[in-house]
Design an enzyme around this catalytic site. Sequence first.
Site, PDB file in Angstrom:
ATOM      1  N   SER A 281       7.511   1.064  -8.773  1.00  0.00           N
ATOM      2  CA  SER A 281       7.460   1.256  -7.327  1.00  0.00           C
ATOM      3  C   SER A 281       6.748   2.559  -6.942  1.00  0.00           C
ATOM      4  CB  SER A 281       8.878   1.192  -6.765  1.00  0.00           C
ATOM      5  OG  SER A 281       8.884   1.130  -5.363  1.00  0.00           O
TER       6      SER A 281
ATOM      7  N   ASP B 294       3.295   1.684  -0.887  1.00  0.00           N
ATOM      8  CA  ASP B 294       3.641   2.389  -2.117  1.00  0.00           C
ATOM      9  C   ASP B 294       3.049   1.644  -3.309  1.00  0.00           C
ATOM     10  OD1 ASP B 294       5.379   0.216  -2.046  1.00  0.00           O
ATOM     11  OD2 ASP B 294       6.993   1.291  -3.054  1.00  0.00           O
TER      12      ASP B 294
ATOM     13  N   ASP C  83       3.936  -0.549  -5.519  1.00  0.00           N
ATOM     14  CA  ASP C  83       4.026  -2.004  -5.662  1.00  0.00           C
ATOM     15  C   ASP C  83       4.000  -2.714  -4.310  1.00  0.00           C
ATOM     16  OD1 ASP C  83       6.605  -1.256  -4.876  1.00  0.00           O
ATOM     17  OD2 ASP C  83       7.558  -2.849  -6.042  1.00  0.00           O
TER      18      ASP C  83
ATOM     19  N   ASP D 102       5.846  -2.840  -1.605  1.00  0.00           N
ATOM     20  CA  ASP D 102       6.977  -3.423  -0.877  1.00  0.00           C
ATOM     21  C   ASP D 102       7.501  -2.464   0.191  1.00  0.00           C
ATOM     22  OD1 ASP D 102       8.248  -1.557  -2.497  1.00  0.00           O
ATOM     23  OD2 ASP D 102       9.700  -2.971  -3.349  1.00  0.00           O
TER      24      ASP D 102
END
Length: 446
Positions: A102, A241, A243, A245
Site C-alpha cells: 500500500s 497511494d 496500490d 485504494d
Amino acid sequence: MSRQFFGTDGIRGRTNKGAMTAAMAMKVGQAAGTRFLRGAHRHRVVIGKDTRLSGYMIENAMVAGFTSVGMDVVLTGPLPTPAIALLTRELRADVGVMISASHNPYEDNGIKLFGPDGFKLSDEDELAIEAMLADEIALADAPEIGRARRIEDARGRYIHAVKASLPNSVRLDGLKIAVDCANGAAYQVAPSAFWELGAEIVAVGVNPNGKNINDRCGSTHVGLLQETVVTAGADIGIALDGDADRLIVVDEKGQTIDGDQIMALIGSQLAARGQLRGGGVVATVMSNLGLERFLCGQGLTLERTKVGDRHVLERMREGGFNVGGEQSGHMILLDHGTTGDGTVAALQVLAALVQSGKRASELLHLFDPVPQLLRNVRFAGGKPLEAAQVKTAIADAEAALAGRGRLVIRPSGTEPVIRVMAEGDDAGEVEAAVASICHAVEKAAA
C-alpha cells in the site's frame, strides 16, 4: 487462535525478513490454494502487484505455491488493488492476490487475499490459512500441477469498469487534472481513464523504477501534487497511494482535501438523489467531529468503527451502507466495487465538479473540521494504558472535553506505540488533553 501473520489488511512486512520472504510467499500460495480448492472445476487464482522491486520475487514464489497444489494462475502485472478484486470475480477465479504494501516504502511488501466474491477474506479463512502455514501441505500429483499465464487485457478491463461507474452522459471535457499516482500500481490506468473521459492530464508519479513507489509523492506526500496543481493551473489534483485504494484531493489553490470531506460530498450527493443506502456513512473513530455534525445536519448518520478499511467494510455490509471510508483516504463505494478504490472515488468527485460548475475549493469544503491533534508515544514494554496515572489522565481529559469534543486512545497493532488523539471546539483544550495523556503514558512507560 491468535494471528501470527495476518494483520488488518493481509500479511505485510520488510522484504526478505520475517513473514515477507520468498519461502513464506510460496507457503501462503500453497495454503491459500488448498483452502480454495473447492468443487470439481479447474481452479484459478488471479495475481496482481504494484511496482515494488520485490514484487517480482513474491509473485514468482506465489506462482510456485499455487501451481504446486493444482491451481492455475492468471498474472496481470501492475494493477490497483481494486482491479484485482474486480478481475477475481470477472474471471470466475477461486481466489485473488494483490502483492502490495500500500502506502509503505518500497522496502516493504505485502500479500492481500480476496475470495471468489471479490471481497477480502473472512477471519475464518485467514485463520484457516494461518493454521496451514505451520504444517506440511499436500502437493498435487504431477498431472494436476497448475499452469501460469499472463493476460494482456487486464488494464483495459479495469479502465472500462472505472469509466462505467459514471453515467454515459458525464464527461470531463474542459477539466485540467493533475494526477499523482505515487509511482505505483495506477501509474498507467488512472491517467488513462481520466483522459479517455475528456480531461487534460498533468501526470506525476508515473515513472516507477521499483524503488520510488510512495517516495515523496502520492496520497501520503502531497507536496509534489500541490506544487503541480498551482504551477500547471489545474482545476483539481488527484493523489493515489501505492496500490491506489486511497484518494486525497488537492483543490485549485493547492489546499489538501482529506477523506472526511470526500465522504461528506459523495454521501450528501447520493442522499440528495435518493441513492444513499443505510441512512448515512461509515467511517472510523479517527474521522473528524465536523463530518459527524455535517451529516447530522443533513439528516444522516455517521457510523464509527475501529481503524482500518476492513472494519469499515464489515460494518457497511452488516448495515446495508454503500458509502464508507477513512480520513486517510480509503474510499469504499459498494455500488461500484468490493474494496477501496481511489480512482472510482476520484471520478465521483470529478463528476460533481463538472456538474456543479463550482471550483474545487468551494465544492469540497462542506464543513469546518474541529481542531484535531494526534500524537504517538513510543514505549519499551509493558502495558502503559493499564497504569493508574494514565487512567486518571484519560478520565480528566474526557471530563474537560465533555460535550465539546472526544478522545481516541489506542495502541498500535504493529509497533510499540500508543496513539493519542483528541478533538474539540477549543484548540487549547485539545492540546492540553493530548499533552497530559502523553506525559502520563511516558511516565508509566519509563
